[in-house]
Design a protein around this motif. Structure first.
Motif: not given
Length: 241
Positions: A190-191, A196-197, A34-37, A224-229
């Protein structure tokens, strides 16, 4: 082979604006990355350089054993792309659009099977101009995977999908990596869906990947998992700016 995709010290400027600044990321075979930004962080720019659509200013990109500088044709055969808003032949059907793509790639495939995999198995010969936004999103994924590439690079692949479509794609992505030997690099805002994936997550901030970690480690370390990260990464980058 340790990495399916390996990016080192990647840089890209547009005129005097440096958009990508010493970016590093690594994607292992058969994982979902997952590549986020934030909007404008440069995720699509990185994807375009991986595909050879943009020339990098510095650094290196290797996709399996190939570097993008000298093996453009081999890389295009190894990857399936859905970048930015997909463009189709509007007057043609989904099947006909995929036939054209296969001819361009000099490849063969079971088109009905692939359409079924993305949830378009029951459509008739209606032109793509009559498709909903969700149907277009499904067709974009079908086109990315139709020539049986080893890697899928998907830019916001669930945009336009309803909750059932999002769930379908989530299951499809897992199936592709677990049963069909695919590696998937995807971006998304969509964090929760990335959580999930994704097996691994990288966060692009101010032109560089500030954090990269296994999803299982993120869940263990953050309540809170990915959101906090994610927001810790964004806040830390702003503080250091």
């Amino acid at each position: 082979m340790e990495y399916a995709i390996e990016v080192k010290n990647l840089k890209k400027s547009f005129q005097s604006l440096e958009v990508i600044k010493g970016c590093n990321l690594s994607v292992r075979p058969n994982e979902i990355y997952g590549f986020l930004g934030a909007n404008g962080a440069g995720k699509t720019t990185v994807f375009k350089m991986m595909a050879g659509f943009l020339h990098k200013d510095a650094g290196s990109i290797r996709i399996f054993e190939f570097d993008t500088e000298n093996h453009h044709n081999q890389i295009l055969r190894s990857i399936g792309l859905s970048i930015e808003t997909p463009v189709f032949y509007e007057h043609l059907s989904a099947k006909e659009n995929l036939e054209i793509h296969l001819a361009y790639m000099n490849a063969e495939a079971d088109i009905p099977k692939v359409l079924s995999m993305v949830g378009l198995g029951e459509i008739d010969l209606r032109p793509v101009s009559k498709f909903s936004l969700g149907m277009r999103a499904r067709l974009a994924i079908a086109r990315a995977m139709i020539h049986n590439p080893r890697i899928l690079i998907l830019d916001e692949p669930i945009n336009g999908l309803d909750p059932q479509g999002i769930r379908d794609m989530r299951e499809l992505f897992k199936k592709l990596t677990e049963k069909y030997d695919k590696t998937i690099l995807l971006s998304s805002h969509a964090l929760s869906e990335v959580e999930y994936v994704a097996d691994t997550v990288g966060i692009l901030v101010n032109g560089t990947v500030t954090k990269q970690a296994k999803m299982k480690d993120i869940k263990n370390q953050y309540s809170n998992g990915l959101e906090d990260y994610y927001f810790e990464a964004i806040k830390g980058a702003d503080t250091n700016a």
